[in-house]
Design a protein around this motif. Structure first.
Motif, PDB file in Angstrom:
ATOM      1  N   ALA A  65      40.945  12.978  68.891  1.00  0.00           N
ATOM      2  CA  ALA A  65      40.197  13.450  70.066  1.00  0.00           C
ATOM      3  C   ALA A  65      39.386  14.687  69.695  1.00  0.00           C
ATOM      4  O   ALA A  65      38.257  14.880  70.164  1.00  0.00           O
ATOM      5  N   TYR A  66      39.954  15.537  68.865  1.00  0.00           N
ATOM      6  CA  TYR A  66      39.254  16.744  68.399  1.00  0.00           C
ATOM      7  C   TYR A  66      38.073  16.362  67.511  1.00  0.00           C
ATOM      8  O   TYR A  66      36.934  16.816  67.724  1.00  0.00           O
ATOM      9  N   THR A  67      38.305  15.508  66.532  1.00  0.00           N
ATOM     10  CA  THR A  67      37.237  15.166  65.589  1.00  0.00           C
ATOM     11  C   THR A  67      36.216  14.200  66.189  1.00  0.00           C
ATOM     12  O   THR A  67      35.140  14.018  65.617  1.00  0.00           O
ATOM     13  N   ALA A  68      36.524  13.615  67.355  1.00  0.00           N
ATOM     14  CA  ALA A  68      35.500  12.830  68.054  1.00  0.00           C
ATOM     15  C   ALA A  68      34.293  13.700  68.387  1.00  0.00           C
ATOM     16  O   ALA A  68      33.160  13.217  68.452  1.00  0.00           O
ATOM     17  N   GLY A  69      34.533  14.997  68.554  1.00  0.00           N
ATOM     18  CA  GLY A  69      33.417  15.911  68.789  1.00  0.00           C
ATOM     19  C   GLY A  69      32.445  15.943  67.632  1.00  0.00           C
ATOM     20  O   GLY A  69      31.233  16.130  67.819  1.00  0.00           O
ATOM     21  N   MET A  70      32.944  15.729  66.406  1.00  0.00           N
ATOM     22  CA  MET A  70      32.061  15.663  65.246  1.00  0.00           C
ATOM     23  C   MET A  70      31.268  14.362  65.245  1.00  0.00           C
ATOM     24  O   MET A  70      30.073  14.360  64.927  1.00  0.00           O
ATOM     25  N   VAL A  71      31.915  13.260  65.599  1.00  0.00           N
ATOM     26  CA  VAL A  71      31.199  11.976  65.665  1.00  0.00           C
ATOM     27  C   VAL A  71      30.044  12.073  66.652  1.00  0.00           C
ATOM     28  O   VAL A  71      28.902  11.690  66.355  1.00  0.00           O
ATOM     29  N   VAL A  72      30.331  12.593  67.847  1.00  0.00           N
ATOM     30  CA  VAL A  72      29.303  12.715  68.878  1.00  0.00           C
ATOM     31  C   VAL A  72      28.181  13.641  68.406  1.00  0.00           C
ATOM     32  O   VAL A  72      26.995  13.345  68.583  1.00  0.00           O
ATOM     33  N   THR A  73      28.546  14.754  67.786  1.00  0.00           N
ATOM     34  CA  THR A  73      27.536  15.711  67.324  1.00  0.00           C
ATOM     35  C   THR A  73      26.618  15.097  66.276  1.00  0.00           C
ATOM     36  O   THR A  73      25.383  15.259  66.333  1.00  0.00           O
ATOM     37  N   LEU A  74      27.185  14.396  65.304  1.00  0.00           N
ATOM     38  CA  LEU A  74      26.353  13.775  64.270  1.00  0.00           C
ATOM     39  C   LEU A  74      25.374  12.775  64.881  1.00  0.00           C
ATOM     40  O   LEU A  74      24.201  12.707  64.479  1.00  0.00           O
ATOM     41  N   LEU A  75      25.842  12.007  65.861  1.00  0.00           N
ATOM     42  CA  LEU A  75      24.963  11.026  66.503  1.00  0.00           C
ATOM     43  C   LEU A  75      23.900  11.713  67.346  1.00  0.00           C
ATOM     44  O   LEU A  75      22.723  11.322  67.329  1.00  0.00           O
ATOM     45  N   GLU A  76      24.290  12.727  68.090  1.00  0.00           N
ATOM     46  CA  GLU A  76      23.314  13.474  68.885  1.00  0.00           C
ATOM     47  C   GLU A  76      22.212  14.061  68.004  1.00  0.00           C
ATOM     48  O   GLU A  76      21.033  14.069  68.383  1.00  0.00           O
ATOM     49  N   GLN A  77      22.603  14.548  66.844  1.00  0.00           N
ATOM     50  CA  GLN A  77      21.667  15.234  65.955  1.00  0.00           C
ATOM     51  C   GLN A  77      20.894  14.285  65.043  1.00  0.00           C
ATOM     52  O   GLN A  77      20.050  14.731  64.269  1.00  0.00           O
ATOM     53  N   GLY A  78      21.181  12.997  65.137  1.00  0.00           N
ATOM     54  CA  GLY A  78      20.470  12.035  64.301  1.00  0.00           C
ATOM     55  C   GLY A  78      20.804  12.152  62.832  1.00  0.00           C
ATOM     56  O   GLY A  78      19.945  11.908  61.966  1.00  0.00           O
ATOM     57  N   ILE A  79      22.050  12.517  62.519  1.00  0.00           N
ATOM     58  CA  ILE A  79      22.502  12.610  61.132  1.00  0.00           C
ATOM     59  C   ILE A  79      23.236  11.318  60.813  1.00  0.00           C
ATOM     60  O   ILE A  79      24.382  11.120  61.244  1.00  0.00           O
ATOM     61  N   TYR A  80      22.574  10.437  60.069  1.00  0.00           N
ATOM     62  CA  TYR A  80      23.067   9.074  59.873  1.00  0.00           C
ATOM     63  C   TYR A  80      23.399   8.821  58.396  1.00  0.00           C
ATOM     64  O   TYR A  80      22.504   8.631  57.564  1.00  0.00           O
ATOM     65  N   PHE A  81      24.677   8.830  58.098  1.00  0.00           N
ATOM     66  CA  PHE A  81      25.141   8.572  56.735  1.00  0.00           C
ATOM     67  C   PHE A  81      25.078   7.073  56.453  1.00  0.00           C
ATOM     68  O   PHE A  81      25.396   6.255  57.323  1.00  0.00           O
ATOM     69  N   ASN A  82      24.719   6.744  55.230  1.00  0.00           N
ATOM     70  CA  ASN A  82      24.636   5.333  54.849  1.00  0.00           C
ATOM     71  C   ASN A  82      25.976   4.776  54.389  1.00  0.00           C
ATOM     72  O   ASN A  82      26.155   3.559  54.343  1.00  0.00           O
ATOM     73  N   ASP A  83      26.926   5.661  54.069  1.00  0.00           N
ATOM     74  CA  ASP A  83      28.233   5.223  53.574  1.00  0.00           C
ATOM     75  C   ASP A  83      29.323   5.990  54.304  1.00  0.00           C
ATOM     76  O   ASP A  83      29.400   7.224  54.202  1.00  0.00           O
TER      77      ASP A  83
END
Length: 338
Positions: A65-83
């Motif tokens: 639940a805590y690290t879900a904040g990182m998932v949401v942030t990366l998506l909001e910021q358009g940071i898209y890892f290929n792997d």
């Protein structure tokens, strides 16, 4: 088998189900706003923009639940890892991230029951496990409570890798997109990666019984998976604060584990010695950090445990994780070159 439509459930399902709209209404406004901030992407927006750094999600049960904040942030910021690599709860973060679904990334770890209980002591006593894996990894997909955007996941060119532990051989099994031709194969393999001994019922796949991937190589950190694929650099999203060391199981717990798994010596040994592999990998990752090869984002605090199912506590953990993720953005952008 196609994924059932989440827009047109049958009448009996409508009578039973708690819709996502109702779930969001049960959450506090600021958490809900963050969940709704990103509604996914269309096919022409699915290109990756980070290719030379792997994204690695540690597990940790409902600490996710805590690290879900990182998932949401990366998506909001358009940071898209290929792997993208995930073990245990990190596998769920991985597939939610690749489906570009910030809503689901958040709601998956809020502990809100759908048409069945997610878990708890009552669930355990009814034989469904402390975590109701049948519902968490299948039922909530089918009844529309927590639908999954398979179309976006399938269209996204990003690669996804999970790790699970084979009960009878002690081997660390690796699952990639080749093992995920449809949503049901994907979720079964995420469940395999996440099956905590005693707390969850295993679901055999092709005659093989799997348990939590954290029992295998790497102790629960997927950095070694990225290295095996040739990556020299990784962003690690961890679920334990800096300085944490995993302690050996207590004498009482060891006794319970021996009684439960006496017939499965490889599994028994892995459970009893996991702290050794976990701590050894912590030391190795610290060396990689010193060399500039890993950027580890560790929680500044962790107010919940892996078994927390209390929604207000999980919401608060999400808020804290989201705030930290926002604070870490400059370091992340510098590390990945965006």
């Amino acid at each position: 088998m196609p994924l059932p439509s989440t827009n047109t459930p049958d009448s009996s399902t409508i009578e039973q189900m708690v819709t996502l709209k109702e779930v969001y209404a049960a959450m506090t406004d600021d958490v809900r706003a963050r969940c709704l901030a990103n509604d996914g992407s269309t096919a022409d927006q699915l290109a990756s923009n980070v290719f030379d750094v792997a994204l690695c999600f540690e597990g940790g049960g409902y600490r996710a639940a805590y690290t879900a904040g990182m998932v949401v942030t990366l998506l909001e910021q358009g940071i898209y890892f290929n792997d993208v690599y995930g073990i245990s709860a990190g596998a769920s973060h991985s597939f939610n991230y690749v489906s570009r679904d910030a809503q689901r990334a958040c709601i998956s770890f809020m502990g809100i029951d759908g048409t069945e209980k997610l878990g708890g002591v009552g669930s355990f006593l009814r034989g469904k496990g402390y975590f109701n894996a049948d519902y968490m990894y299948g039922g909530c997909f089918r009844d529309g409570f927590c639908p999954f955007d398979w179309e976006t996941f399938a269209a996204n060119p990003a690669r996804v890798t999970f790790q699970a532990f084979e009960r009878d051989t002690g081997r660390s099994a690796i699952f990639t997109r080749d093992d995920m031709p449809d949503v049901w194969h994907m979720i079964d393999r995420a469940r395999a990666s996440s099956t905590i001994p005693i707390a969850m019922k295993p679901k055999p796949l092709d005659g093989v019984t799997y348990y939590d991937g954290g029992l295998g190589k790497g102790g629960g950190f997927p950095v070694h998976l990225a290295e095996s694929d040739g990556f020299e650099r990784a962003l690690l999203v961890a679920t334990r604060p800096a300085g944490y060391r995993k302690k050996p199981l207590s004498a009482g717990t060891r006794q319970i584990v021996r009684a439960c798994f006496a017939r499965y010596p490889r599994l028994l040994e892995a459970v009893l010695t996991r702290n050794e592999r976990y701590n050894a990998e912590l030391d190795r990752i610290a060396q990689l950090e010193a060399q500039g090869k890993v950027l580890a984002i560790r929680p500044t605090t962790m107010p919940i445990s892996n078994g927390t199912l209390d929604t207000p506590k999980l919401e608060e953990a999400y808020r804290l994780g989201y705030a930290q993720a926002q604070h870490e953005l400059p370091r992340i952008r510098e590390f990945v070159g965006l």
